[in-house]
Design an enzyme around this catalytic site. Sequence first.
Site, PDB file in Angstrom:
ATOM      1  N   LYS A  54       0.841  -1.205   0.000  1.00  0.00           N
ATOM      2  CA  LYS A  54       0.000   0.000   0.000  1.00  0.00           C
ATOM      3  C   LYS A  54       0.867   1.242   0.000  1.00  0.00           C
ATOM      4  O   LYS A  54       0.617   2.179  -0.769  1.00  0.00           O
ATOM      5  CB  LYS A  54      -0.884   0.028   1.245  1.00  0.00           C
ATOM      6  CG  LYS A  54      -2.214  -0.608   1.079  1.00  0.00           C
ATOM      7  CD  LYS A  54      -2.930  -0.627   2.415  1.00  0.00           C
ATOM      8  CE  LYS A  54      -3.753  -1.885   2.533  1.00  0.00           C
ATOM      9  NZ  LYS A  54      -3.983  -2.321   3.905  1.00  0.00           N
ATOM     10  N   GLN A  98      -5.540  -1.277   9.716  1.00  0.00           N
ATOM     11  CA  GLN A  98      -5.273  -2.599   9.166  1.00  0.00           C
ATOM     12  C   GLN A  98      -5.812  -3.711  10.071  1.00  0.00           C
ATOM     13  O   GLN A  98      -5.557  -3.708  11.274  1.00  0.00           O
ATOM     14  CB  GLN A  98      -3.754  -2.757   8.963  1.00  0.00           C
ATOM     15  CG  GLN A  98      -3.329  -4.070   8.362  1.00  0.00           C
ATOM     16  CD  GLN A  98      -3.740  -4.235   6.909  1.00  0.00           C
ATOM     17  OE1 GLN A  98      -3.817  -3.267   6.165  1.00  0.00           O
ATOM     18  NE2 GLN A  98      -3.996  -5.460   6.508  1.00  0.00           N
ATOM     19  N   ASP A 121     -11.755   2.590   3.729  1.00  0.00           N
ATOM     20  CA  ASP A 121     -12.088   1.164   3.645  1.00  0.00           C
ATOM     21  C   ASP A 121     -13.598   0.954   3.514  1.00  0.00           C
ATOM     22  O   ASP A 121     -14.042  -0.139   3.177  1.00  0.00           O
ATOM     23  CB  ASP A 121     -11.626   0.447   4.929  1.00  0.00           C
ATOM     24  CG  ASP A 121     -10.349  -0.356   4.727  1.00  0.00           C
ATOM     25  OD1 ASP A 121     -10.133  -0.836   3.604  1.00  0.00           O
ATOM     26  OD2 ASP A 121      -9.601  -0.508   5.704  1.00  0.00           O
TER      27      ASP A 121
END
Length: 288
Positions: A54, A98, A121
């Site tokens: 990422k 995460q 997200d």
Amino acid sequence: MTAKIIDGKAVAEKLNAETAAKVAAFAKAHGRVPGLAVVLVGEDPASQVYVRNKGRTTAAAGMLSVEHKLPAETGEADVLALVRRLNDDPKIDGILFQLPVPKHINSDRVIDAIDPKKDVDGFHVVNAGRLAVGFDGLFPCTPLGSLVLLDEAGVKLEGAEVVVVGRSNLVGKPIAQLLLRRNATVTVAHSRTRDLGAVCRRADVVIAAVGRPRMIQGDWIKPGAAVIDVGINRIEEGGKNRLVGDVDYDAAVKVAGAITPVPGGVGPMTIACLLRNTLISAERRVSK
Ligand code: GUN
């Protein structure tokens, strides 16, 4: 007949190039670049790989990439305090927490603390609700990536029978909502579904998101159907470590009209959609 193989890596590269061009235009117009902050607690090896990828892709698209790597024993209160700081930081447009996290941290509470406008997200209940109701918002990246692949493969969704196997909050449910918004006829199947094979055989499009290696068999696929395999399962086979999807690829590729491989299918699309979400968030934040 063998299926058309949907090349997720190529589609992701194209999308990343489009995002990079829009990032350059954003920087010119606003004197700053979109910023993505990633919060990683602990040392889960798969998460470390994701976060590294990422960071690299975010920087390659010309965005600001900020990583907060916290030791496994960090308390929930400290994680929440960091999230609130990032909520208030004008340079940060997207916050990614995460998963998975160590057991002493309640990830629902952390996600709930993220400003929904920065929730790239799409995991916050406000964004899940906005998706279900048909409002604008930020929506989950793997589901978005799966739809981009179907569009790129020329699969018609309007009126199509789509069977989603898996009902997780991260993939199955949001993908079903996105498909409904595209006027597909959506069935959400799961581990308790009676005669899953028969249900899948009805489908013009099968989305496999169960997390069980090769569970979807070749003869469950209607000839010519499109198959999107979201699964990434690590298995031991012939003394080797292999990555396989939720679909029995070797069998399904002979019947399907189009299919995503694992790896190289849906996987690369997740980060590409994350970057696009971060850009969208930045654009909305400057225009409000
Ligand atoms: N862990 C594995 N994939 C993801 C993802 O897309 N987002 C977050 N937050 N954690 C993950």
